[in-house]
Every structure is written in structure tokens, then in C-alpha cells.
Design an enzyme around this catalytic site. Structure first.
Site, PDB file in Angstrom:
ATOM      1  CD  GLU A 179      24.755  70.563 -89.502  1.00  8.97           C
ATOM      2  OE1 GLU A 179      24.765  69.714 -90.506  1.00  8.97           O
ATOM      3  OE2 GLU A 179      23.537  70.596 -88.804  1.00  8.97           O
ATOM      4  CD  GLU A 371      21.885  74.449 -89.394  1.00 10.19           C
ATOM      5  OE1 GLU A 371      21.208  73.605 -89.759  1.00 10.19           O
ATOM      6  OE2 GLU A 371      23.149  74.860 -90.240  1.00 10.19           O
TER       7      GLU A 371
HETATM    8  C1  BGP Z   1      21.930  70.864 -91.462  1.00 14.19           C
HETATM    9  C2  BGP Z   1      22.570  71.674 -92.234  1.00 14.19           C
HETATM   10  C3  BGP Z   1      21.728  72.639 -92.989  1.00 14.19           C
HETATM   11  C4  BGP Z   1      20.468  72.364 -93.299  1.00 14.19           C
HETATM   12  C5  BGP Z   1      19.613  71.515 -92.065  1.00 14.19           C
HETATM   13  C6  BGP Z   1      18.371  70.925 -92.308  1.00 14.19           C
HETATM   14  O1  BGP Z   1      22.456  69.574 -91.310  1.00 14.19           O
HETATM   15  O2  BGP Z   1      23.786  72.601 -91.717  1.00 14.19           O
HETATM   16  O3  BGP Z   1      22.481  73.002 -94.099  1.00 14.19           O
HETATM   17  O4  BGP Z   1      19.971  72.167 -94.307  1.00 14.19           O
HETATM   18  O5  BGP Z   1      20.764  70.743 -91.615  1.00 14.19           O
HETATM   19  O6  BGP Z   1      18.600  69.824 -93.141  1.00 14.19           O
HETATM   20  P1  BGP Z   1      17.647  69.467 -94.315  1.00 14.19           P
HETATM   21  O7  BGP Z   1      17.782  70.461 -95.149  1.00 14.19           O
HETATM   22  O8  BGP Z   1      18.396  68.229 -94.932  1.00 14.19           O
HETATM   23  O9  BGP Z   1      16.394  69.084 -94.028  1.00 14.19           O
END
Ligand code: BGP
Length: 474
Positions: A179, A371
Site C-alpha cells: 500500500e 487483500e
Molecule cells: C491494509 C493493510 C493490512 C491490513 C488491512 C486491514 O491497509 O495492508 O496490513 O491490516 O488493511 O486493515 P485493519 O487491520 O486496519 O482492519
């Protein structure tokens, strides 16, 4: 069949959110270790509150996380049981170079990942490796100021050269920075930036961005040199921005918002700075020393594929009084047509199809969804089993949207790795109770629990999805 036969089904994690063992195996301290849970997390992650050492007044969830460092064999066996074709994980930079600027790598760190990759191959799982997922050795922050210092490019080049050489034949798919657009939203996490009082934050962020972009192109060059089989991707926190109304001012603002994110991928996928970015730098007095060598390396080493995370679409309005809600770190206008998760992240499967089409139209490179998923509270029974139909529903609808993009729109999609395939620490909040996994991990927000792993209902569902190559979604 709508998905190609070699479609890469799997799941995704990041070192700092699952490994733990932050002081074992010669590992050095990293920015991600000192992001506390609670109200100070956001100020620290954004670089506005300086925390370069842990203190007694905070709880730091990454230090133990789900202790995958000691459980990886068991965890990978469960991924294998689900039929994963790929597993996306990240390298903790400070396991390989504890301080970041050494010339000699830490053998114990290298061995750990080598064993882990070999374990994946036992089950026919192809590792997909994020080189940096929000982590940066603390020493590089204290001594050099993080990514706003050009020297980081050299340290990153050392890191990737070691990785590509050591893991040649074991790893073929690489992502340079997770990201990358997070630099603008969580600069301490994204680029190791800590701001001084009165510092021009935008200047520092775009300077850090330039260095990461050059480092990413250098990594692509080195990856191809060391092994022409290597495929290198960039990684965007994606989700198209909708205009709140059809008022041209709203449409214009939505386009501006999207460009803030596309900027990074425009450079990584096309090989040069877009003209709108150059104008932005002029307007905002942002000065970046872009050398002719930088331009050359960017132009000659564009990525092989574009990967992205997708949780939700975004929405924006020129009218500041319109209500907002939380998104993946980015606050967004509340879209009245969408429902939201318990954390306020709006749910929009069609938005995934829209995003896939927008990215494919713009870049004409293979795409990879690395993701996607629903963060929710789970209530396990006494055996650790969770009836997570809400998660299955979310994933089913997103897979349908992805299928339509492939089948009906002709998008070239390489694979799908839902986020947090095993429960892990949340990046934005540091909580454990915001769970994404197919596998439940017994641990709570305060760090209590046995760390025992158990299969949720979605585990069996996803296994069927993979077995049928995305045909059986019931
Ligand atoms: C993205 C990241 C992850 C992850 C995911 C979910 O931004 O790449 O590392 O954690 O989001 O977000 P969160 O964990 O805040 O729910």
C-alpha cells in the site's frame, strides 16, 4: 470455467501483524513494534507523536502478535489443507538487517524465511512476498530520518539483492512496498517519517515517496537481473472514489482524490511522473531532486503486474458538511446506498468490479487482488468454531464481482489472497477482535489467550471455493 486454471487462490498476512518474536533470532527493533494499541496508535502511525522505543505506559500488540514465528508450520499446514495455491506474507526487514545499514545480513533471519518458504512448497504453495509491509528498522529512522533520506534507496537495494539471491528458485512473486499510497496517510508506518514541529509534512511525504518509487524500480531491475523468472508487482490501497452527487464539482473532486492514489502506480506501472503530479509539486512548492538516473531507472523498470487491496469504495463531496465515515485509514463520505462493517468500512462488492476495470483500463497489466475481507467480531463455541456466515457472505459477493470482471469484462486477473487468512493484529487499530481469518486464534485485545488455532465455518467454505476454482460459492 471463468478463472484460469493457474489462478492463484490463497490468503495474505504481514510479518508485523502475525510473527511476534520481535527480539528473537537477532531481529532489530522496527517502527511497527512501537505502534501501540489505543488512542496513541494513530498519532504514532501518522508520525505526529514520536515513539521510537516502547514504554511502560502502552501495550504493543506486534511484539507477540499471534506468534507465527513459532507456529508457522502448523499454520501453513492449515493453509495447505484449504488448498492454497499461494500465500502472501512479508519479510521483516529488521530480521535480515537488524539495523538496516549493515553490509552483512543476519543469517538467522534469512534461515527463518528459507525454512518457511520450503514449508510452503511442501504443500504446493507458491510464496508471494511483500518486501516491506509497513516496516522500517528503527535505526534507519533515528540515524537517517527514514525514507525522506535518499540513502534508504541503497539500504533497500542491499536488502533486495540479498533476498533475490538467497531465495532464487523458492520465491517468484514479489511486491516491493505494501500500500505505497499509505505514505500520505500513515507516514510513520509507510515511510518511517516522524515530523518535527512546523515541518512541511507534504514535502517530506512526497520526497519519501520519490525514494520509495526509485527503490521499487531498482528492486524490479535487480529481481529481473538475478532471475528472469521473477515477477515484481506494486501494491495500492485501492477503491474508486465516487462523487456524492452528479454535480460537476463532486465529480471533479472524486477525480482529484483518485489521482492522489493513482499517482504512485502511475509511476510504477508507466515509468514516469504524470503531468498532474508535476503541477501539484509546482503549486505546493514541493521540491524533489529527480535525477536523470532516477528517471532512467523508473522508465526502464516498470512493474510486471499491479496488485492492490480492496475493502471498500470511497465517496467524496465538494460540500464539506456531508457526513463522513471510516474507511481503510482514509475517511470517506458516507454512501447512503451501502451498508458498513462494525468498524464503519462500507461494503461494496460491485465497487470491486469497478475498481478492477478502472485499474485494468488505466494500466493494461495483469492485476492481483492481494487483500480483501471483512473485519468482524467473532464468537467461538467451546471448540473454537465460529459460524461466520457474515464473512462468507462478504467474500462470496466479492468473488462474484471478481468473476464478472474476468468473465464478462475481460480483466486479466492473476489471483486472490483475502486478508488475514488467519486472525491477526489489526493494522489501523492494533486490536485482535477485528478478525478476518478462516482460522480463529485464541487471543484477545489485552494479549490474553492460549494462541490455539481452530477452523471457522469459512475455512471449509473457502476450501470448496478453491477446489472448484471459484465455481462453487455456496
Ligand atoms: C491494509 C493493510 C493490512 C491490513 C488491512 C486491514 O491497509 O495492508 O496490513 O491490516 O488493511 O486493515 P485493519 O487491520 O486496519 O482492519
Amino acid at each position: 470455467m471463468s478463472f484460469p486454471e493457474n489462478f492463484l487462490w490463497g490468503g495474505a498476512t504481514a510479518a508485523n501483524q502475525c510473527e511476534g518474536a520481535y527480539q528473537e533470532g537477532g531481529r532489530g527493533l522496527a517502527n511497527v513494534d512501537v505502534c501501540p494499541q489505543g488512542k496513541d496508535r494513530f498519532p504514532v502511525a501518522t508520525g505526529r507523536m514520536k515513539m521510537l522505543r516502547p514504554d511502560d505506559g502502552h501495550y504493543y500488540p506486534a511484539m507477540e502478535a499471534i506468534d507465527m514465528y513459532h507456529h508457522y508450520k502448523e499454520d501453513i499446514a492449515m493453509f495447505g489443507e484449504m488448498g492454497f495455491k499461494t500465500y502472501r506474507l512479508s519479510i521483516a526487514w529488521s530480521r535480515i538487517f537488524p539495523k538496516g545499514d549493515e553490509t552483512e545480513a543476519n543469517e538467522e533471519g534469512l534461515r527463518f524465511y528459507e525454512d518457511l518458504f520450503r514449508e510452503c512448497h511442501k504443500y504446493g504453495i507458491e510464496p508471494l512476498v511483500t518486501i516491506t509491509h509497513f516496516d522500517c528498522p528503527i535505526h534507519l529512522i533515528e540515524e537517517y530520518g527514514g525514507w525522506k533520506n535518499r540513502k534508504l534507496i541503497e539500504f533497500y537495494k542491499n536488502l533486495v539483492t540479498v533476498l533475490f539471491t538467497r531465495y532464487k528458485g523458492l520465491v517468484r512473486y514479489w511486491l516491493t512496498f505494501n500500500e505505497i499510497n499509505m505514505i500520505l496517510h500513515m507516514p510513520f508506518m509507510g515511510a518511517g517519517l516522524v515530523f518535527e514541529e512546523g515541518e512541511d509534512e507534504k514535502q517530506a511525504e512526497y520526497l519519501a515517496a520519490h525514494h520509495e518509487l526509485v527503490a521499487s524500480a531498482e528492486a524490479t531491475r535487480i529481481a529481473h537481473e538475478i532471475d528472469p523468472e521473477n515477477k515484481v508487482g506494486c501494491m495500492l490501497a485501492a477503491g474508486m472514489t465516487y462523487p456524492y452527487t452528479c454535480a460537476p464539482e463532486d465529480v471533479w473532486k472524486a477525480q482529484q482524490k483518485d489521482r492522489e492514489n493513482f499517482f504512485f502506480i502511475d509511476v510504477q506501472a508507466r515509468g514516469y511522473y504524470p503531468s498532474y503530479a508535476k503541477k501539484l509539486f509546482e503549486r505546493e512548492n514541493i521540491t524533489i531532486d529527480i535525477t536523470p538516473e532516477d528517471e532512467k531507472v523508473l522508465r526502464e523498470n516498470t512493474v510486471d503486474f499491479v496488485s492492490f487491496s480492496y475493502y471498500s469504495s470511497r465517496c467524496t463531496s465538494a460540500d464539506e458538511s456531508v457526513a463522513s465515515t471510516d474507511g481503510n485509514v482514509f475517511a470517506t463520505v458516507k454512501n447512503p446506498y451501502l451498508k458498513a462493517s462494525e468498524w464503519g468500512w462500507q461494503i461494496d462488492p460491485l465497487g470491486l468490479r469497478i475498481t478492477l476495470n478502472a485499474l485494468y483500463d488505466r494500466y493494461q497489466k495483469p492485476l492481483f487482488i492481494v487483500e480483501n475481507g471483512l473485519g468482524a467480531v467473532d464468537t467461538p463455541d467451546e471448540n473454537g468454531y465460529v459460524e461466520d456466515d457474515y464473512r462468507i457472505d462478504y467474500l462470496r459477493e466479492h468473488i462474484k464481482a471478481m468473476k464478472a470482471a474476468v468473465e464478462e469484462d475481460g480483466v486479466d486477473l492473476m489471483g486472490y489472497t483475502p486478508w488475514g487468512c488467519i486472525d491477526l493484529v489489526s493494522a489501523s487499530t492494533g486490536e485482535m477482535k477485528k478478525r478476518y481469518g478462516f482460522i480463529y486464534v485464541d487471543k484477545d485485545n489485552d494479549g490474553n489467550g492460549t494462541l490455539k488455532r481452530s477452523r471457522k465455518k469459512s475455512f471449509y467454505w473457502y476450501k470448496k471455493v478453491i477446489e472448484s476454482n471459484g465455481e462453487d460459492l455456496e
